[in-house]
Design a protein around this motif. Structure first.
Motif, mmCIF file in Angstrom:
data_model
loop_
_atom_site.group_PDB
_atom_site.id
_atom_site.type_symbol
_atom_site.label_atom_id
_atom_site.label_comp_id
_atom_site.label_asym_id
_atom_site.label_seq_id
_atom_site.Cartn_x
_atom_site.Cartn_y
_atom_site.Cartn_z
ATOM 1 N N GLY A 16 23.759 63.196 -56.838
ATOM 2 C CA GLY A 16 25.192 63.345 -57.271
ATOM 3 C C GLY A 16 25.317 63.012 -58.995
ATOM 4 O O GLY A 16 24.544 62.834 -59.446
ATOM 5 N N SER A 17 26.530 62.973 -59.056
ATOM 6 C CA SER A 17 26.913 62.728 -60.333
ATOM 7 C C SER A 17 27.950 61.669 -60.555
ATOM 8 O O SER A 17 28.828 61.564 -59.634
ATOM 9 C CB SER A 17 27.318 64.077 -61.080
ATOM 10 N N ARG A 19 30.691 60.133 -64.098
ATOM 11 C CA ARG A 19 30.976 59.965 -65.427
ATOM 12 C C ARG A 19 31.674 58.646 -65.681
ATOM 13 O O ARG A 19 32.507 58.418 -65.294
ATOM 14 C CB ARG A 19 32.032 61.110 -65.745
ATOM 15 N N ARG A 67 19.360 64.749 -67.879
ATOM 16 C CA ARG A 67 20.138 64.266 -66.761
ATOM 17 C C ARG A 67 21.555 63.615 -67.268
ATOM 18 O O ARG A 67 22.357 63.972 -66.749
ATOM 19 C CB ARG A 67 19.490 63.760 -65.739
ATOM 20 N N PHE A 68 21.453 62.930 -68.275
ATOM 21 C CA PHE A 68 22.603 62.309 -68.757
ATOM 22 C C PHE A 68 22.939 62.806 -70.119
ATOM 23 O O PHE A 68 22.135 63.554 -70.787
ATOM 24 C CB PHE A 68 22.415 60.911 -69.063
ATOM 25 N N GLN A 82 28.015 61.362 -68.996
ATOM 26 C CA GLN A 82 28.116 62.212 -67.742
ATOM 27 C C GLN A 82 26.472 62.033 -67.030
ATOM 28 O O GLN A 82 25.670 62.247 -67.735
ATOM 29 C CB GLN A 82 28.256 63.464 -68.154
ATOM 30 N N MET A 83 26.588 61.485 -65.900
ATOM 31 C CA MET A 83 25.251 61.337 -65.472
ATOM 32 C C MET A 83 25.078 62.264 -64.189
ATOM 33 O O MET A 83 25.983 62.367 -63.072
ATOM 34 C CB MET A 83 25.144 59.757 -64.820
ATOM 35 N N SER A 84 23.940 63.171 -64.207
ATOM 36 C CA SER A 84 24.025 64.104 -63.038
ATOM 37 C C SER A 84 22.459 63.892 -62.505
ATOM 38 O O SER A 84 21.455 63.224 -63.057
ATOM 39 C CB SER A 84 24.091 65.421 -63.710
ATOM 40 N N SER A 85 22.211 64.461 -61.264
ATOM 41 C CA SER A 85 21.005 64.450 -60.769
ATOM 42 C C SER A 85 20.338 62.916 -60.736
ATOM 43 O O SER A 85 19.458 62.490 -61.083
ATOM 44 C CB SER A 85 19.602 65.025 -61.483
ATOM 45 N N LEU A 86 21.288 62.169 -60.186
ATOM 46 C CA LEU A 86 20.953 60.513 -60.053
ATOM 47 C C LEU A 86 20.322 60.034 -59.012
ATOM 48 O O LEU A 86 19.931 60.850 -58.056
ATOM 49 C CB LEU A 86 22.337 59.851 -59.736
ATOM 50 N N ASP A 90 18.360 54.701 -60.892
ATOM 51 C CA ASP A 90 19.471 54.575 -61.944
ATOM 52 C C ASP A 90 20.322 53.670 -61.734
ATOM 53 O O ASP A 90 21.460 53.148 -62.391
ATOM 54 C CB ASP A 90 20.106 56.042 -62.133
#
Length: 124
Positions: A16-17, A19, A67-68, A82-86, A90
């Motif tokens: 998930g993501s 912000r 990813r970020f 913005q953080m994605s593919s957590l 992390d």
């Protein structure tokens, strides 16, 4: 009193993501370099990402590259992560920091102001 206030943390599933936002109160941080760091209980706080005062120079820890994304708001006074593919690894308390210079740094000892932190938890 100068403060940095983080927001946007929470619980998310792996993949998930989220912000994160960091906004100052008490003074403006336009043209200050800003950084994000994170800490897991019992471990040393580590560098995540940093951005120069102009927003033109950016750096990331290898563990979050691709990813970020760190960015500054239109007025350059707010910083986002913005953080994605957590991933579960992390999971940490994320801290925003400001440095009284335009030059970014990966060294937490070179930052002058810190926020209280926001918890990010990634479940597997």
């Amino acid at each position: 009193q100068v403060q940095l206030v983080e927001s946007g943390g929470g619980l998310v599933q792996a993949g998930g993501s989220l912000r994160l936002s960091c906004a100052p109160s008490g003074q403006t941080f336009i043209n200050y370099a800003m950084g994000w760091f994170r800490q897991v209980p019992g471990k040393v706080r580590e560098f995540v990402a940093a951005i120069s005062g102009s927003g033109g120079v950016i750096g990331y820890a290898d563990s979050v590259k691709g990813r970020f994304t760190i960015s500054r708001g239109y007025a350059k006074n707010t910083v986002y992560l913005q953080m994605s593919s957590l991933k579960p690894e992390d999971t940490a308390v994320y801290y925003c920091a400001a440095r009284n210079t335009v030059y970014k740094s990966t060294n937490q000892g070179e930052y002058d102001y810190w926020g209280q932190g926001t918890q990010v938890t990634v479940s597997s």
